[in-house]
Every structure is written in structure tokens, then in C-alpha cells.
Design an enzyme around this catalytic site. Structure first.
Site, PDB file in Angstrom:
ATOM      1  N   SER A 126       8.870  -8.232  -0.595  1.00  0.00           N
ATOM      2  CA  SER A 126       8.096  -7.075  -0.111  1.00  0.00           C
ATOM      3  C   SER A 126       8.997  -5.898   0.235  1.00  0.00           C
ATOM      4  O   SER A 126       9.412  -5.158  -0.651  1.00  0.00           O
ATOM      5  CB  SER A 126       7.248  -7.490   1.089  1.00  0.00           C
ATOM      6  OG  SER A 126       6.428  -8.574   0.746  1.00  0.00           O
ATOM      7  N   ARG A 127       9.348  -5.749   1.541  1.00  0.00           N
ATOM      8  CA  ARG A 127      10.127  -4.560   1.914  1.00  0.00           C
ATOM      9  C   ARG A 127      11.493  -4.525   1.227  1.00  0.00           C
ATOM     10  O   ARG A 127      12.065  -3.451   1.065  1.00  0.00           O
ATOM     11  CB  ARG A 127      10.282  -4.490   3.439  1.00  0.00           C
ATOM     12  CG  ARG A 127       9.006  -4.045   4.147  1.00  0.00           C
ATOM     13  CD  ARG A 127       9.156  -4.168   5.637  1.00  0.00           C
ATOM     14  NE  ARG A 127       9.375  -5.566   6.008  1.00  0.00           N
ATOM     15  CZ  ARG A 127       9.796  -5.968   7.207  1.00  0.00           C
ATOM     16  NH1 ARG A 127      10.052  -5.084   8.149  1.00  0.00           N
ATOM     17  NH2 ARG A 127       9.950  -7.252   7.448  1.00  0.00           N
ATOM     18  N   ASN A 167       6.402 -15.772   2.207  1.00  0.00           N
ATOM     19  CA  ASN A 167       6.581 -14.320   2.315  1.00  0.00           C
ATOM     20  C   ASN A 167       7.083 -13.970   3.712  1.00  0.00           C
ATOM     21  O   ASN A 167       6.708 -14.603   4.689  1.00  0.00           O
ATOM     22  CB  ASN A 167       5.236 -13.623   2.012  1.00  0.00           C
ATOM     23  CG  ASN A 167       5.273 -12.118   2.200  1.00  0.00           C
ATOM     24  OD1 ASN A 167       4.503 -11.555   2.960  1.00  0.00           O
ATOM     25  ND2 ASN A 167       6.167 -11.450   1.507  1.00  0.00           N
ATOM     26  N   LYS A 172      -3.930 -13.896   0.695  1.00  0.00           N
ATOM     27  CA  LYS A 172      -2.642 -13.562   1.312  1.00  0.00           C
ATOM     28  C   LYS A 172      -2.905 -13.321   2.788  1.00  0.00           C
ATOM     29  O   LYS A 172      -3.750 -12.496   3.146  1.00  0.00           O
ATOM     30  CB  LYS A 172      -2.034 -12.321   0.657  1.00  0.00           C
ATOM     31  CG  LYS A 172      -0.703 -11.919   1.259  1.00  0.00           C
ATOM     32  CD  LYS A 172      -0.019 -10.864   0.381  1.00  0.00           C
ATOM     33  CE  LYS A 172       1.281 -10.379   0.992  1.00  0.00           C
ATOM     34  NZ  LYS A 172       1.093  -9.510   2.150  1.00  0.00           N
ATOM     35  N   CYS A 218      -3.465  -7.838   6.597  1.00  0.00           N
ATOM     36  CA  CYS A 218      -3.106  -6.471   6.987  1.00  0.00           C
ATOM     37  C   CYS A 218      -3.299  -6.279   8.501  1.00  0.00           C
ATOM     38  O   CYS A 218      -4.363  -6.567   9.035  1.00  0.00           O
ATOM     39  CB  CYS A 218      -3.949  -5.458   6.210  1.00  0.00           C
ATOM     40  SG  CYS A 218      -3.532  -3.760   6.644  1.00  0.00           S
ATOM     41  N   SER A 278       0.836  -1.191   0.000  1.00  0.00           N
ATOM     42  CA  SER A 278       0.000   0.000   0.000  1.00  0.00           C
ATOM     43  C   SER A 278       0.878   1.252   0.000  1.00  0.00           C
ATOM     44  O   SER A 278       1.834   1.343   0.776  1.00  0.00           O
ATOM     45  CB  SER A 278      -0.866  -0.057   1.260  1.00  0.00           C
ATOM     46  OG  SER A 278      -1.810   0.934   1.212  1.00  0.00           O
TER      47      SER A 278
HETATM   48  C1  LIG Z   1       4.543  -0.190   3.332  1.00  0.00           C
HETATM   49  C2  LIG Z   1       3.881  -1.529   3.319  1.00  0.00           C
HETATM   50  C3  LIG Z   1       2.657  -1.673   2.687  1.00  0.00           C
HETATM   51  C4  LIG Z   1       2.031  -2.915   2.627  1.00  0.00           C
HETATM   52  N1  LIG Z   1       0.848  -3.035   1.969  1.00  0.00           N
HETATM   53  C5  LIG Z   1       0.284  -4.267   1.809  1.00  0.00           C
HETATM   54  C6  LIG Z   1      -0.899  -4.433   1.037  1.00  0.00           C
HETATM   55  O1  LIG Z   1      -1.472  -3.484   0.477  1.00  0.00           O
HETATM   56  N2  LIG Z   1      -1.412  -5.698   0.933  1.00  0.00           N
HETATM   57  C7  LIG Z   1      -0.803  -6.781   1.529  1.00  0.00           C
HETATM   58  O2  LIG Z   1      -1.284  -7.904   1.402  1.00  0.00           O
HETATM   59  N3  LIG Z   1       0.306  -6.635   2.251  1.00  0.00           N
HETATM   60  C8  LIG Z   1       0.879  -5.420   2.391  1.00  0.00           C
HETATM   61  N4  LIG Z   1       2.038  -5.290   3.103  1.00  0.00           N
HETATM   62  C9  LIG Z   1       2.704  -6.499   3.638  1.00  0.00           C
HETATM   63  C10 LIG Z   1       3.749  -7.046   2.659  1.00  0.00           C
HETATM   64  O3  LIG Z   1       3.155  -7.393   1.417  1.00  0.00           O
HETATM   65  C11 LIG Z   1       4.461  -8.301   3.212  1.00  0.00           C
HETATM   66  O4  LIG Z   1       3.510  -9.287   3.509  1.00  0.00           O
HETATM   67  C12 LIG Z   1       5.262  -7.977   4.472  1.00  0.00           C
HETATM   68  O5  LIG Z   1       5.974  -6.783   4.325  1.00  0.00           O
HETATM   69  C13 LIG Z   1       6.208  -9.137   4.832  1.00  0.00           C
HETATM   70  O6  LIG Z   1       7.253  -9.300   3.939  1.00  0.00           O
HETATM   71  P1  LIG Z   1       8.745  -8.682   4.226  1.00  0.00           P
HETATM   72  O7  LIG Z   1       9.162  -9.094   5.614  1.00  0.00           O
HETATM   73  O8  LIG Z   1       9.617  -9.300   3.153  1.00  0.00           O
HETATM   74  O9  LIG Z   1       8.621  -7.205   4.100  1.00  0.00           O
HETATM   75  C14 LIG Z   1       2.649  -4.050   3.231  1.00  0.00           C
HETATM   76  C15 LIG Z   1       3.869  -3.896   3.887  1.00  0.00           C
HETATM   77  C16 LIG Z   1       4.490  -2.660   3.934  1.00  0.00           C
HETATM   78  C17 LIG Z   1       5.829  -2.525   4.631  1.00  0.00           C
END
Ligand SMILES: Cc1cc2nc3c(=O)[nH]c(=O)nc-3n(C[C@H](O)[C@H](O)[C@H](O)COP(=O)(O)O)c2cc1C
Length: 350
Positions: free
Chosen positions: A239-240, A215, A154, A115, A33
Site C-alpha cells: 500500500s503506502r 496487509n 478487505k 476504511c 483512494s
Molecule cells: C492514501 C490512501 C488511500 C487509501 N485508499 C484505500 C481505498 O480506497 N480502499 C481500501 O481498501 N484501502 C485504502 N487505503 C488503505 C490501504 O489500502 C492499506 O490497507 C493501508 O494503507 C495499510 O497498508 P500499509 O501500512 O502498507 O500502508 C488507503 C490508504 C491510504 C494511505
């Protein structure tokens, strides 16, 4: 150097099937997001030509009350394969939103059940559905009935350490008709803190027969390979690790296909990408795009001389010209202090 077992390379060499959809890549760019808008996705797509992309999450109730398509649902044919992600707790609104997503060209519809944000969970959406598995199942059933494309979920491993229910939840989602499940290996209570518990992803893989995507903490090619080795997952979602680093999905994908690492982008590559991102956000969203670009620019400015000071300047830019000038000046500075400006960065990823 990243290493991968021949057995894993072999296991991943076949296309991934999500219901009727066949994917040439097992690496996914996650929905983020405020980040994964059309502009960001276009950049990711350049480096990852076949990976699945996701829109930002779309509020199905909000969509029910507007005729006009919100900007975050805008997708382009060149982005395919692409999924539109929806969130809500009302099966009827989600079914209706899914139909609009498919009309826009979405290859799959993904339901957000992970979320952690209060604003979302207090209205029954996101990770709060982990505590309402029957509602979650009703949502999947309604959406599956409403659209012909695969419906995916998810989610996280549970609400908190004392409420980890991902195994029964994943089975329920499969029984309801979900064609793929992405598991973020953290609880809702964890937010984004502490390591992702990949072992739960391995256990999910043992109890469902739909594809399972791992993930959480996919910050590098090595992390993606480790997750796939340890969990037996069918694919990984970054993701991040892609914030200020839209090359990651492509790098992981290339490695999984060839066993060879792509050269890391140089600091100049990063800054050139940052400048392009800024200009494209302005073209797409006007001055609001410039404000949004500030965070992206600070994410790009990492891991090279003068990066901290550069971040400070980029965080407060007022317009495109100012941002481009700051970036260009830094590129010149980097060229002056390094013999070879195209030396790869030492630090890549996060
Ligand atoms: C800024 C930000 C926005 C995110 N927005 C969404 C989103 O819109 N939908 C979703 O399913 N997950 C969202 N997530 C979660 C990520 O998709 C992911 O599941 C989470 O960051 C874990 O992965 P990571 O540890 O590799 O970052 C968001 C995470 C972050 C940091």
C-alpha cells in the site's frame, strides 16, 4: 540482502486460487483512494505483469444515482487481473454496483470494510461494518448472488483495541460467500499509526479456509517476506510503500518467484518515472491531473541529494511544462554530482 526460506519459496510456487480465478502472482497492489487510478495502475502493471490491481474505492450509492460510468471505474483489458473495489452499507446498492463492475471487466469485486475515514464510517460503510457483522454478511451474500466473479473483502482487525473481532468476522465473511479476505493488521482507531499487528493475520489464517492476504507495513521486499513467513498468509498487499514507488509490487513478486532481488531503481529512474506520471496524469485528467500529480511528485522525490528542495518546488507546479523542467534540471544536477548516475539508491521503499 533479503533472505527467504526454501520452504516459503516452495509454498508460494503454486498459483493462488480465488474461487474460480487463478492468479500467477501472490502480490497485490492495494486500492488507494486518490492514487490507484488508471495512470498509476498502468505504471505498476509494467513492473508487475501478473499481480492483481485494484481501482480506488467506488461509492455504490453514488453509482446508483448516475447512469454514466464514473472515471474511477474505468479499467482496461491490459490491466487484468483487476478488481473493482466498492464501499457502502446497502446490500442492494452494492449488488447493483457489483454488476456494473463486472460489466466493466472486473475479475473480482472487493468490498471495502476497512476504511477509517469519518465521512465513510458515519454512513455505515468502511470499517464501521466491523461493528455490524450481520450487515456485512448480508452485503457479501447479496453481492455473491448478483455476480459470477469472486467476491472478496478487505478489512481491519477490529474497531479498536477493545473491539478486535477479526476472527469471528472473517469466519462470517467466509460463511457468507467471500472467496478471499485481505486483513490490514490495524484497528480503525489506529488509523495508519503504530505497527500493523501481523499476528492477527496469522490467527485469521488458522480459522478460515479461503485465501488470506496480509496487509499493513509492506514497505519493502523484506517486509513482505517477513509477513508471509510469520503469518502463513497466502499473499501480501502493498500500500503506502508504493506511493512514489510503483516498482514495489513487481520487486516483491520477482523475489517471491525467483529468490533473487531486482536491482533498485536509481534516483534518475525515479525522476524519469515521476515525469512520465505527471505527463500521463495531464493527458488523462487535464489540469486537475496536474494538481493531483503534485503529491505523487513529492513522493517520488525522496532519498537523493537535493530531494527536500525539489519536493518544495514540485508541490506547487502549475503546469506540465514547469514540472518537467524542474525534474529535468534535477536529473542534470544529479548526473553532474555523481560519477555514475545509475548508482542504485541506498534507500528504497517507503
Ligand atoms: C492514501 C490512501 C488511500 C487509501 N485508499 C484505500 C481505498 O480506497 N480502499 C481500501 O481498501 N484501502 C485504502 N487505503 C488503505 C490501504 O489500502 C492499506 O490497507 C493501508 O494503507 C495499510 O497498508 P500499509 O501500512 O502498507 O500502508 C488507503 C490508504 C491510504 C494511505
Amino acid at each position: 540482502m533479503v533472505t527467504i526460506s526454501p520452504a516459503l519459496l516452495d509454498r508460494l510456487s503454486t498459483p493462488l486460487k480465488i474461487g474460480s480465478l487463478e492468479l500467477k502472482s501472490r502480490v497485490f497492489q492495494s486500492p488507494l483512494s486518490g492514487v490507484t487510478d488508471l495512470v498509476f495502475r498502468r505504471i505498476v502493471r509494467r513492473y508487475a505483469p501478473t499481480s492483481m490491481l485494484y481501482t480506488e474505492m467506488v461509492n455504490a450509492t453514488g453509482l446508483h444515482y448516475v447512469k454514466e460510468l464514473p472515471r474511477i471505474m474505468e479499467i482496461e483489458a491490459s490491466e487484468r487481473p483487476i478488481s473493482i473495489q466498492l464501499f457502502d452499507c446497502r446490500p442492494d446498492f452494492l449488488a447493483e454496483a457489483a454488476q456494473r463492475a463486472v460489466a466493466e471487466g472486473a475479475d473480482t469485486v472487493d468490498i471495502n470494510m476497512g476504511c477509517p475515514v469519518n465521512k465513510i464510517t458515519k454512513n455505515g460503510g468502511g470499517s464501521s461494518l466491523l461493528r455490524e457483522p450481520e450487515i456485512a454478511a448480508a452485503i457479501v451474500r447479496a453481492v455473491v448472488q448478483a455476480v459470477s466473479v469472486p467476491v472478496t473483502v478487505k478489512t481491519r482487525i477490529g474497531w479498536s483495541d477493545s473491539e478486535i473481532n477479526i476472527l469471528s468476522f472473517a469466519q462470517l465473511m467466509e460463511d457468507a460467500g467471500a472467496q478471499m479476505i485481505t486483513v490490514h493488521g490495524r484497528t480503525r482507531a489506529q488509523g495508519y499509526n503504530g505497527p500493523a499487528k501481523w499476528d492477527w493475520i496469522r490467527q485469521v489464517k488458522e480459522v478460515v479456509s479461503i485465501p488470506v492476504i496480509g496487509n499493513g507495513d509492506m514497505f519493502s521486499v523484506q517486509a513482505a517476506v517477513d509477513c508471509l513467513e510469520q503469518t502463513g498468509a497466502d499473499g501480501v498487499m502493498c500500500s503506502r510503500g508504493t506511493l512514489g514507488y510503483p516498482f514495489l509490487v513487481g520487486q516483491v513478486d520477482h523475489f517471491l518467484k525467483t529468490g533473487e532481488e531486482l536491482p533498485a531503481p536509481t534516483s534518475i529512474d525515479l525522476l524519469e518515472c515521476a515525469r512520465e506520471h505527471l505527463q500521463a496524469l495531464f493527458e488523462y485528467k487535464g489540469i486537475y491531473g496536474v494538481r493531483q500529480a503534485r503529491k505523487h511528485l513529492t513522493w517520488y522525490a525522496k532519498g537523493f541529494p537535493g530531494a527536500a528542495e525539489l519536493r518544495g518546488k514540485l508541490a506547487v507546479i502549475e503546469n506540465v511544462a514547469e514540472g518537467c523542467e524542474i525534474i529535468d534540471r534535477h536529473i542534470t544536477y544529479l548526473q553532474e554530482i555523481t560519477d555514475n548516475s545509475h548508482q542504485p539508491l541506498v534507500q528504497i521503499g517507503a
